[in-house]
Every structure is written in structure tokens, then in C-alpha cells.
Write a protein that holds these residues in place. Structure first.
Motif, PDB file in Angstrom:
ATOM      1  N   ALA A  73       0.864  -1.187   0.000  1.00 31.51           N
ATOM      2  CA  ALA A  73       0.000   0.000   0.000  1.00 31.51           C
ATOM      3  C   ALA A  73       0.897   1.232   0.000  1.00 31.51           C
ATOM      4  O   ALA A  73       1.264   1.733   1.047  1.00 31.51           O
ATOM      5  CB  ALA A  73      -0.911  -0.002   1.215  1.00 31.51           C
ATOM      6  N   LEU A  74       1.285   1.647  -1.199  1.00 27.09           N
ATOM      7  CA  LEU A  74       2.205   2.778  -1.310  1.00 27.09           C
ATOM      8  C   LEU A  74       1.462   4.021  -1.779  1.00 27.09           C
ATOM      9  O   LEU A  74       0.424   3.914  -2.426  1.00 27.09           O
ATOM     10  CB  LEU A  74       3.317   2.437  -2.310  1.00 27.09           C
ATOM     11  N   PRO A  75       2.000   5.199  -1.462  1.00 27.38           N
ATOM     12  CA  PRO A  75       1.345   6.423  -1.922  1.00 27.38           C
ATOM     13  C   PRO A  75       1.262   6.426  -3.443  1.00 27.38           C
ATOM     14  O   PRO A  75       2.205   6.016  -4.114  1.00 27.38           O
ATOM     15  CB  PRO A  75       2.296   7.530  -1.442  1.00 27.38           C
ATOM     16  N   ALA A  77      -0.140   9.275  -5.260  1.00 28.67           N
ATOM     17  CA  ALA A  77      -0.155  10.628  -5.835  1.00 28.67           C
ATOM     18  C   ALA A  77       1.171  10.900  -6.540  1.00 28.67           C
ATOM     19  O   ALA A  77       2.228  10.456  -6.108  1.00 28.67           O
ATOM     20  CB  ALA A  77      -0.375  11.650  -4.730  1.00 28.67           C
ATOM     21  N   ASP A  79       1.412  14.134  -8.587  1.00 23.91           N
ATOM     22  CA  ASP A  79       1.490  15.555  -8.960  1.00 23.91           C
ATOM     23  C   ASP A  79       2.052  16.414  -7.844  1.00 23.91           C
ATOM     24  O   ASP A  79       1.785  16.198  -6.670  1.00 23.91           O
ATOM     25  CB  ASP A  79       0.089  16.083  -9.317  1.00 23.91           C
ATOM     26  N   ILE A  80       2.846  17.394  -8.272  1.00 22.17           N
ATOM     27  CA  ILE A  80       3.334  18.393  -7.331  1.00 22.17           C
ATOM     28  C   ILE A  80       2.229  19.434  -7.208  1.00 22.17           C
ATOM     29  O   ILE A  80       2.005  20.218  -8.126  1.00 22.17           O
ATOM     30  CB  ILE A  80       4.614  19.085  -7.867  1.00 22.17           C
ATOM     31  N   ARG A  83      -0.889  22.307  -2.559  1.00 21.46           N
ATOM     32  CA  ARG A  83      -1.163  21.798  -1.220  1.00 21.46           C
ATOM     33  C   ARG A  83       0.071  21.105  -0.622  1.00 21.46           C
ATOM     34  O   ARG A  83       0.408  21.291   0.547  1.00 21.46           O
ATOM     35  CB  ARG A  83      -2.339  20.815  -1.320  1.00 21.46           C
ATOM     36  N   LEU A  84       0.764  20.339  -1.467  1.00 17.86           N
ATOM     37  CA  LEU A  84       1.981  19.649  -1.017  1.00 17.86           C
ATOM     38  C   LEU A  84       3.045  20.667  -0.591  1.00 17.86           C
ATOM     39  O   LEU A  84       3.668  20.536   0.459  1.00 17.86           O
ATOM     40  CB  LEU A  84       2.531  18.770  -2.157  1.00 17.86           C
ATOM     41  N   VAL A  85       3.220  21.690  -1.433  1.00 13.08           N
ATOM     42  CA  VAL A  85       4.282  22.666  -1.169  1.00 13.08           C
ATOM     43  C   VAL A  85       3.936  23.537   0.040  1.00 13.08           C
ATOM     44  O   VAL A  85       4.767  23.740   0.938  1.00 13.08           O
ATOM     45  CB  VAL A  85       4.545  23.536  -2.427  1.00 13.08           C
ATOM     46  N   GLY A  87       1.823  22.833   2.490  1.00 11.59           N
ATOM     47  CA  GLY A  87       1.850  21.988   3.684  1.00 11.59           C
ATOM     48  C   GLY A  87       3.277  21.744   4.163  1.00 11.59           C
ATOM     49  O   GLY A  87       3.577  21.889   5.358  1.00 11.59           O
ATOM     50  N   SER A  88       4.177  21.431   3.240  1.00 11.59           N
ATOM     51  CA  SER A  88       5.564  21.167   3.628  1.00 11.59           C
ATOM     52  C   SER A  88       6.224  22.429   4.178  1.00 11.59           C
ATOM     53  O   SER A  88       7.028  22.353   5.111  1.00 11.59           O
ATOM     54  CB  SER A  88       6.357  20.636   2.435  1.00 11.59           C
ATOM     55  N   ALA A  89       5.876  23.585   3.600  1.00 11.06           N
ATOM     56  CA  ALA A  89       6.435  24.845   4.099  1.00 11.06           C
ATOM     57  C   ALA A  89       5.962  25.097   5.530  1.00 11.06           C
ATOM     58  O   ALA A  89       6.755  25.447   6.416  1.00 11.06           O
ATOM     59  CB  ALA A  89       6.025  26.000   3.184  1.00 11.06           C
ATOM     60  N   LEU A  90       4.666  24.893   5.779  1.00 11.96           N
ATOM     61  CA  LEU A  90       4.124  25.082   7.138  1.00 11.96           C
ATOM     62  C   LEU A  90       4.784  24.107   8.111  1.00 11.96           C
ATOM     63  O   LEU A  90       5.167  24.470   9.226  1.00 11.96           O
ATOM     64  CB  LEU A  90       2.604  24.873   7.151  1.00 11.96           C
ATOM     65  N   PHE A  91       4.928  22.874   7.667  1.00 10.92           N
ATOM     66  CA  PHE A  91       5.591  21.886   8.523  1.00 10.92           C
ATOM     67  C   PHE A  91       7.019  22.331   8.852  1.00 10.92           C
ATOM     68  O   PHE A  91       7.465  22.260   9.998  1.00 10.92           O
ATOM     69  CB  PHE A  91       5.575  20.502   7.851  1.00 10.92           C
ATOM     70  N   VAL A 134     -10.204  19.657   4.951  1.00 13.64           N
ATOM     71  CA  VAL A 134      -9.807  19.615   3.535  1.00 13.64           C
ATOM     72  C   VAL A 134     -10.432  18.467   2.748  1.00 13.64           C
ATOM     73  O   VAL A 134     -10.579  18.562   1.540  1.00 13.64           O
ATOM     74  CB  VAL A 134      -8.270  19.602   3.329  1.00 13.64           C
TER      75      VAL A 134
ATOM     76  N   GLY B  31       4.150  -3.832   4.252  1.00 11.04           N
ATOM     77  CA  GLY B  31       3.928  -3.332   2.893  1.00 11.04           C
ATOM     78  C   GLY B  31       3.583  -1.861   2.835  1.00 11.04           C
ATOM     79  O   GLY B  31       2.955  -1.408   1.884  1.00 11.04           O
ATOM     80  N   GLY B  97       0.597  21.302   8.752  1.00 13.04           N
ATOM     81  CA  GLY B  97       1.519  21.163   7.624  1.00 13.04           C
ATOM     82  C   GLY B  97       1.696  19.728   7.161  1.00 13.04           C
ATOM     83  O   GLY B  97       1.654  19.450   5.960  1.00 13.04           O
ATOM     84  N   LEU B 100      -1.624  18.637   5.330  1.00 10.78           N
ATOM     85  CA  LEU B 100      -1.737  19.197   3.980  1.00 10.78           C
ATOM     86  C   LEU B 100      -0.647  18.638   3.065  1.00 10.78           C
ATOM     87  O   LEU B 100      -0.898  18.302   1.911  1.00 10.78           O
ATOM     88  CB  LEU B 100      -1.596  20.723   4.020  1.00 10.78           C
ATOM     89  N   GLY B 101       0.551  18.531   3.600  1.00 10.76           N
ATOM     90  CA  GLY B 101       1.697  18.102   2.798  1.00 10.76           C
ATOM     91  C   GLY B 101       1.851  16.587   2.711  1.00 10.76           C
ATOM     92  O   GLY B 101       2.809  16.093   2.124  1.00 10.76           O
ATOM     93  N   THR B 126      11.460  21.609   0.528  1.00  9.29           N
ATOM     94  CA  THR B 126      10.637  22.704   1.050  1.00  9.29           C
ATOM     95  C   THR B 126      10.687  22.765   2.569  1.00  9.29           C
ATOM     96  O   THR B 126      10.927  23.823   3.150  1.00  9.29           O
ATOM     97  CB  THR B 126       9.167  22.548   0.579  1.00  9.29           C
TER      98      THR B 126
END
Lengths: 135, 140
Positions: A73-75, A77, A79-80, A83-85, A87-91, A134, B31, B97, B100-101, B126
Motif C-alpha cells: 500500500a504505497l502512496p 499521488a 502531482d506536485i 497543497r503539497l508545497v 503543507g511542507s512549508a508550514l511543517f 480539507v 507493505g 503542515g 496538507l503536505g 521545502t
């Protein structure tokens, strides 16, 4: 077997975090403080982990299935997204404010510092609320 | 305030190798990607049938952390004093974060990079950059 292996992985994961210095916020902030008293040690954590996983993941993912499940069960997604960017910035901002990311926060939860319980509680509640908002 | 921490390349490298072994076992047997933020979040919002392995993994992490704090308390946050306001703000930013990320240092930084995931490469660059920027602005 599945739960047992999850337990073992969890214990090992925390031992690795502790040994590497990731459980010590001072160390994390020292790593992020590139312009002043930079302590590059934590680059070696990622390096050490990746040396292992880049090789083992490749072999494991050649298998039809993992040992305890029918499928991997791998991710999925690809697309960049903004939301990814964002979210990562906030993190990253949160990581830089206290020197804690989720793994070390959990590993530190019952080590005797009450502030860690507060951190994990707020982190978990904000995760749940964000997910509800979300999705 | 300046914070100086000692340079510990060998200890950090060996810790990294142990983390690599832990994520390897996790992928081989379950897995899945050992992304801590996702495992924690899923415990409360995910499928019911996944609750037990998630609990065991997190329980293991808590146990491992306790073990470290008994053997080598100086490696933990045991005596670290956070500014309460910063701590609360940090927890909010980390919670929002990573949701969302879709991941944190473990899921993107280790597992994602190991699979050469483009999303994880972007995420890792990032959060590293913003972490460094935050320390640059706010101090360590």
C-alpha cells in the motif's frame, strides 16, 4: 505477526531517532541553524537511513506482496500540488520553531517532559481538524 | 541565544542506519511506508481494521523512546525547556503542515526519497528550507 512486526519496527525506529540525535531539539535546531553554529550531524541521519533503504526498498518492492499483507500500500499521488508545497512549508516552519517533528515528538512523549505531551496533543488535534476540513 | 551542539557524525550515521532498518522491516512485513505523521493521523481518522497495527507501531515508538530516556537521557528532550508559546505554535504548524503536505521527515524525507518520489523530493527540500529560514529569523 503483523502487530508484532509493527511493534518491533516502532521500537527500532525510536532507538534510531534517539541514537541519531533527532530526539534532542537542541540538536535539530543546531542542524537547521546553518548561518550560525551549524551542526551538520543530522545530515548523516538521512544519509545513514537512505544508504539502507535505497537498496532494501528496491529489493522488497520486487516481491509480489509483503510478508503479512496481500498487497503493498504505497502512496499513489504523483502531482506536485500547491497543497503539497504549502503543507511542507508550514511543517518546516513548525519544525524550525521547536525542533520537533512528529516521530521524535512521539518518542519523547513519556520521557518526563510534560511539554512533550502538550505538543503531541495539539499536533494530533490539528491533524484531525485539518483532515476534516480539507477532505 | 546561541545553541551549540556537538558534531556527532558517527552516532548520527548509526542512528540513521537503525531508522533505515526499521523502515525496511515495516515495508517488508506490512507493505507500507513508515511515515509517522500518517500513521498517527490514521489511528484517529483512518479505517478501523488498521487501528491495531498503528497502535502497536506507535506503542513501540513510545517504548523505544522510554528505553532511550533510561539509558541515555541526554539524547532526549527530557530536560529541554521550550518556550510555551513557540511550542504551541510549532505543534499547530506541524499538525496542519504534515496533513496538507501528506508527510513529514520520515514519510517524505526517508521513505519517499528512497523510492525517488518527485513529490517527496519537493516536500523535503521545502520543509528543510523553511525550517532553516525559521531558525534564521527566530533564532535557535
Amino acid at each position: 505477526m503483523k502487530n508484532f512486526m509493527a511493534l518491533i519496527s516502532g521500537i527500532l525506529f525510536s532507538l534510531g531517532l534517539g541514537l541519531s540525535g533527532m530526539m534532542d531539539p537542541k540538536k535539530v535546531l543546531g542542524f537547521l541553524d546553518v548561518t550560525r553554529t551549524w551542526d551538520p550531524s543530522l545530515a548523516f541521519v538521512m544519509g545513514g537511513a537512505l544508504v539502507i533503504t535505497v537498496v532494501t526498498f528496491r529489493f522488497i518492492l520486487k516481491r509480489k506482496a509483503p510478508v503479512c499483507e496481500q498487497n503493498f500500500a504505497l502512496p499513489t499521488a504523483k502531482d506536485i500540488t500547491s497543497r503539497l508545497v504549502i503543507g511542507s512549508a508550514l511543517f518546516g516552519i513548525g519544525w524550525g520553531l521547536a525542533g520537533l517533528c512528529p516521530g521524535p515528538a512521539i518518542a519523547n512523549i513519556f520521557t518526563g517532559n510534560v511539554q512533550m505531551i502538550l505538543f503531541v496533543a495539539i499536533m494530533v488535534v490539528s491533524m484531525i481538524i485539518t483532515e476534516k476540513l480539507v477532505d | 541565544m546561541t545553541i551549540s551542539s556537538e558534531f556527532t557524525p558517527l552516532l548520527s550515521l548509526s542512528g540513521g542506519i537503525v531508522i533505515g532498518l526499521a523502515t525496511t522491516l515495516f515495508l517488508l512485513f506490512l507493505g507500507k511506508i513508515a511515515g509517522i505523521s500518517g500513521i498517527v493521523r490514521g489511528l484517529l481518522t483512518g479505517k478501523k481494521q488498521d487501528r491495531s497495527w498503528r497502535s502497536f507501531f506507535i506503542g513501540g515508538m513510545v517504548l523505544g523512546g522510554l528505553l532511550i530516556s533510561f539509558l541515555k537521557p541526554e539524547l532526549t528532550a527530557k530536560v529541554y525547556e521550550f518556550d510555551t508559546f513557540k511550542l504551541i505554535a510549532a505543534a499547530l504548524f506541524v499538525g496542519v503542515g504534515t496533513t496538507l503536505g501528506s508527510g513529514c521527515t520520515s514519510g517524505h524525507g526517508i521513505c519517499g526519497l528512497s523510492r525517488f518520489s518527485k513529490r517527496s523530493i519537493v516536500a523535503t527540500i521545502t520543509f528543510m528550507a523553511f525550517g532553516m529560514l525559521t531558525v534564521f529569523v527566530m533564532g535557535a
